[in-house]
Design a protein around this motif. Structure first.
Motif, PDB file in Angstrom:
ATOM      1  N   GLU A   1      88.160  38.504  67.269  1.00 62.35           N
ATOM      2  CA  GLU A   1      89.406  37.721  67.771  1.00 62.35           C
ATOM      3  C   GLU A   1      89.831  36.887  66.758  1.00 62.35           C
ATOM      4  OE1 GLU A   1      90.306  38.207  70.962  1.00 62.35           O
ATOM      5  OE2 GLU A   1      89.174  39.985  71.089  1.00 62.35           O
ATOM      6  N   PRO A   2      91.131  36.441  67.144  1.00 60.28           N
ATOM      7  CA  PRO A   2      91.595  35.283  66.155  1.00 60.28           C
ATOM      8  C   PRO A   2      90.871  34.065  66.292  1.00 60.28           C
ATOM      9  CG  PRO A   2      93.359  36.128  67.798  1.00 60.28           C
ATOM     10  CD  PRO A   2      91.843  36.702  68.564  1.00 60.28           C
ATOM     11  N   GLU A   3      90.857  33.069  65.188  1.00 63.69           N
ATOM     12  CA  GLU A   3      90.145  31.758  65.256  1.00 63.69           C
ATOM     13  C   GLU A   3      90.924  31.270  66.112  1.00 63.69           C
ATOM     14  OE1 GLU A   3      89.458  28.669  61.736  1.00 63.69           O
ATOM     15  OE2 GLU A   3      90.419  30.322  61.167  1.00 63.69           O
ATOM     16  N   ASN A   4      90.132  30.020  66.756  1.00 55.84           N
ATOM     17  CA  ASN A   4      90.635  28.809  67.332  1.00 55.84           C
ATOM     18  C   ASN A   4      91.806  28.593  66.767  1.00 55.84           C
ATOM     19  OD1 ASN A   4      90.599  25.860  68.075  1.00 55.84           O
ATOM     20  ND2 ASN A   4      89.733  27.103  69.848  1.00 55.84           N
ATOM     21  N   VAL A   5      92.576  28.107  67.431  1.00 56.63           N
ATOM     22  CA  VAL A   5      94.053  27.477  66.698  1.00 56.63           C
ATOM     23  C   VAL A   5      93.806  26.127  66.253  1.00 56.63           C
ATOM     24  CG1 VAL A   5      94.782  26.100  69.222  1.00 56.63           C
ATOM     25  CG2 VAL A   5      96.450  26.889  67.091  1.00 56.63           C
ATOM     26  N   TRP A   6      92.777  25.344  66.852  1.00 55.38           N
ATOM     27  CA  TRP A   6      92.575  23.835  66.231  1.00 55.38           C
ATOM     28  C   TRP A   6      91.798  24.003  64.994  1.00 55.38           C
ATOM     29  CZ3 TRP A   6      94.480  19.676  67.914  1.00 55.38           C
ATOM     30  CH2 TRP A   6      94.892  19.550  69.179  1.00 55.38           C
ATOM     31  N   SER A   7      91.007  24.810  64.661  1.00 51.29           N
ATOM     32  CA  SER A   7      90.322  25.171  63.409  1.00 51.29           C
ATOM     33  C   SER A   7      91.233  25.778  62.348  1.00 51.29           C
ATOM     34  CB  SER A   7      88.888  25.658  63.634  1.00 51.29           C
ATOM     35  OG  SER A   7      89.229  26.947  64.032  1.00 51.29           O
ATOM     36  N   TYR A   8      91.959  26.506  62.662  1.00 53.39           N
ATOM     37  CA  TYR A   8      92.925  27.346  61.723  1.00 53.39           C
ATOM     38  C   TYR A   8      93.766  26.337  61.371  1.00 53.39           C
ATOM     39  CZ  TYR A   8      96.209  30.497  59.740  1.00 53.39           C
ATOM     40  OH  TYR A   8      96.968  31.259  58.770  1.00 53.39           O
ATOM     41  N   THR A   9      94.176  25.313  62.227  1.00 55.98           N
ATOM     42  CA  THR A   9      95.229  24.501  61.746  1.00 55.98           C
ATOM     43  C   THR A   9      94.835  23.345  61.110  1.00 55.98           C
ATOM     44  OG1 THR A   9      96.599  24.793  63.848  1.00 55.98           O
ATOM     45  CG2 THR A   9      96.943  22.826  62.810  1.00 55.98           C
ATOM     46  N   LEU A  10      93.620  22.867  61.311  1.00 52.04           N
ATOM     47  CA  LEU A  10      93.018  21.534  60.862  1.00 52.04           C
ATOM     48  C   LEU A  10      92.436  21.915  59.525  1.00 52.04           C
ATOM     49  CD1 LEU A  10      91.933  19.690  63.909  1.00 52.04           C
ATOM     50  CD2 LEU A  10      93.920  19.392  62.523  1.00 52.04           C
ATOM     51  N   LEU A  11      91.703  23.090  59.355  1.00 55.57           N
ATOM     52  CA  LEU A  11      91.119  23.592  58.101  1.00 55.57           C
ATOM     53  C   LEU A  11      91.714  24.478  57.083  1.00 55.57           C
ATOM     54  CD1 LEU A  11      87.554  24.464  60.058  1.00 55.57           C
ATOM     55  CD2 LEU A  11      88.327  22.251  58.953  1.00 55.57           C
ATOM     56  N   SER A  12      92.874  25.025  57.272  1.00 54.06           N
ATOM     57  CA  SER A  12      93.250  25.987  56.590  1.00 54.06           C
ATOM     58  C   SER A  12      93.696  25.352  54.864  1.00 54.06           C
ATOM     59  CB  SER A  12      94.572  26.530  56.943  1.00 54.06           C
ATOM     60  OG  SER A  12      94.237  27.432  58.137  1.00 54.06           O
ATOM     61  N   PHE A  13      94.222  24.043  55.286  1.00 57.01           N
ATOM     62  CA  PHE A  13      94.513  23.352  54.102  1.00 57.01           C
ATOM     63  C   PHE A  13      93.452  23.228  52.953  1.00 57.01           C
ATOM     64  CE2 PHE A  13      94.752  19.191  51.834  1.00 57.01           C
ATOM     65  CZ  PHE A  13      95.747  19.334  51.082  1.00 57.01           C
ATOM     66  N   PHE A  14      92.040  23.579  53.327  1.00 59.90           N
ATOM     67  CA  PHE A  14      91.005  23.197  52.419  1.00 59.90           C
ATOM     68  C   PHE A  14      90.393  24.533  52.135  1.00 59.90           C
ATOM     69  CE2 PHE A  14      90.918  19.742  55.582  1.00 59.90           C
ATOM     70  CZ  PHE A  14      91.094  18.467  54.699  1.00 59.90           C
ATOM     71  N   ARG A  15      91.026  25.535  52.465  1.00 56.93           N
ATOM     72  CA  ARG A  15      90.343  26.843  52.262  1.00 56.93           C
ATOM     73  C   ARG A  15      90.888  27.605  50.967  1.00 56.93           C
ATOM     74  NH1 ARG A  15      90.279  28.852  58.394  1.00 56.93           N
ATOM     75  NH2 ARG A  15      88.379  27.835  59.100  1.00 56.93           N
ATOM     76  N   ASP A  16      92.068  27.337  50.363  1.00 56.36           N
ATOM     77  CA  ASP A  16      92.394  27.937  49.196  1.00 56.36           C
ATOM     78  C   ASP A  16      91.636  27.437  47.982  1.00 56.36           C
ATOM     79  OD1 ASP A  16      94.718  29.070  50.478  1.00 56.36           O
ATOM     80  OD2 ASP A  16      95.767  27.093  50.020  1.00 56.36           O
ATOM     81  N   SER A  17      91.369  28.358  47.041  1.00 59.35           N
ATOM     82  CA  SER A  17      90.712  28.332  45.929  1.00 59.35           C
ATOM     83  C   SER A  17      91.566  28.439  44.779  1.00 59.35           C
ATOM     84  CB  SER A  17      89.498  29.079  45.755  1.00 59.35           C
ATOM     85  OG  SER A  17      89.027  29.184  44.569  1.00 59.35           O
ATOM     86  N   LEU A  18      91.937  27.026  44.163  1.00 56.23           N
ATOM     87  CA  LEU A  18      92.840  27.212  43.161  1.00 56.23           C
ATOM     88  C   LEU A  18      92.411  28.079  41.917  1.00 56.23           C
ATOM     89  CD1 LEU A  18      94.299  23.439  43.347  1.00 56.23           C
ATOM     90  CD2 LEU A  18      95.148  25.543  44.450  1.00 56.23           C
ATOM     91  N   GLY A  19      91.105  27.730  41.634  1.00 55.56           N
ATOM     92  CA  GLY A  19      90.832  28.584  40.491  1.00 55.56           C
ATOM     93  C   GLY A  19      90.873  30.163  40.812  1.00 55.56           C
ATOM     94  N   ASP A  20      90.497  30.595  41.743  1.00 55.12           N
ATOM     95  CA  ASP A  20      90.436  31.971  42.224  1.00 55.12           C
ATOM     96  C   ASP A  20      91.814  32.454  42.233  1.00 55.12           C
ATOM     97  OD1 ASP A  20      87.896  32.094  42.344  1.00 55.12           O
ATOM     98  OD2 ASP A  20      87.785  32.280  44.527  1.00 55.12           O
ATOM     99  N   ILE A  21      92.966  31.654  42.485  1.00 51.95           N
ATOM    100  CA  ILE A  21      94.141  31.846  42.619  1.00 51.95           C
ATOM    101  C   ILE A  21      94.940  32.364  41.264  1.00 51.95           C
ATOM    102  CG2 ILE A  21      96.552  31.371  43.266  1.00 51.95           C
ATOM    103  CD1 ILE A  21      95.276  29.814  45.949  1.00 51.95           C
TER     104      ILE A  21
END
Length: 291
Positions: free
Chosen positions: A126-146
């Motif tokens: 199922e899709p992630e809860n809209v609140w956690s997706y909205t508030l946490l996505s900013f912190f999930r990118d790994s600049l080193g991996d990108i």
């Protein structure tokens, strides 16, 4: 010499990007002369402008670069990096991964091709809860991996992306020296703007069908929204034909709308950022609960 690669209409998003950057500068330069309440109002507008730029100007630039000369595209990429506060080149890579997976569900290992998939951190398919997706996505990118992923095939672009990031951080440091109170004041609004972008992305795919290409995305046909967001409402059409120029998405919709109806393309009556208010999403939720 031909400047624009596709159409002169691209002067609109280009000028909008310049206006966005000027607005960013004004937020800092004019901070001391404004009352705090007005800066707070402008801060909210700044947050909206980040999501607006990422999902319209910056997004369209990824798929249909505006300029014919390559150096102008690199220059515009740098301008956009400063305006949105993140490397446009890095965003390009993340977004192309998004199109590779099209908000896919996790595989047997619990992983998704699309790093932005609304299912990536969900449970039981199922899709992630809209609140956690909205508030946490900013912190999930790994600049080193990108950076490493880009460097494997495009070493210059990886270096350029790093330059864009450090160029922005350098300007932010100058802004701190100029008026540190102003910078700290607007940092929460910067985060809020990225949250709004994630919220927008969430409803661009909620109730879409990861297994059906013509229904990968969710569309909104509100004319003002598509005018202001440079065609972003035609998101199902965009995922189905991602190289279609933003000025031709309406035409594409007219060509494939019967196929879309048969394929179950989800359409909402609000802009994507207000998808939580869309009656179509509530109806889909009730239908799912009934099953």
């Amino acid at each position: 010499m031909k400047i624009f690669a596709h159409t002169r209409w691209d002067v609109a998003p280009v000028l909008a990007a310049v206006a966005h950057l000027v607005f960013d500068v004004y937020l800092i330069v004019g901070f001391e002369s404004r009352p705090l309440w007005l800066s707070a109002v402008l801060g909210c507008l700044y947050a909206v402008s980040i999501s607006w730029n990422i999902n319209s100007i910056s997004h369209n630039f990824i798929h249909t670069p505006y300029f014919k000369p390559r150096w102008m595209n690199y220059a515009f990429s740098l301008l956009e990096s400063v305006a949105i506060g993140f490397s446009q080149t890095y965003y390009h890579w993340v977004h192309m991964r998004h199109h590779s997976g099209n908000s896919d569900r996790p595989d047997e290992k619990g992983d998704t091709i699309d790093l932005l998939s609304i299912y990536r951190h969900g449970r039981n398919g199922e899709p992630e809860n809209v609140w956690s997706y909205t508030l946490l996505s900013f912190f999930r990118d790994s600049l080193g991996d990108i950076h490493k992923a880009i460097a494997r095939n495009r070493p210059f672009d990886a270096k350029w992306g790093r330059f864009e990031l450090f160029f922005f951080l350098g300007l932010a440091a100058i802004a701190l020296i100029y008026d540190w109170k102003a910078v700290l004041f607007f940092v929460p609004f910067y985060y809020f703007g990225n949250c709004l972008s994630s919220l927008n992305g969430y409803y661009e795919h909620l109730n879409g069908d990861p297994e059906e290409p013509i229904a990968w995305g969710v569309s909104s046909y509100k004319s003002f929204y598509n005018w202001l967001w440079f065609g972003n409402g035609y998101h199902a059409e965009h995922h189905y034909r991602p190289r279609t120029h933003w000025t031709k998405l309406h035409t594409l919709h007219e060509q494939i709308k019967e196929e879309q109806e048969k394929g179950g393309t989800h359409v909402i009556s609000t802009c994507h950022a207000l998808g939580f208010m869309a009656k179509e999403n509530r109806q889909a939720e009730l239908s799912h609960e009934a099953r």
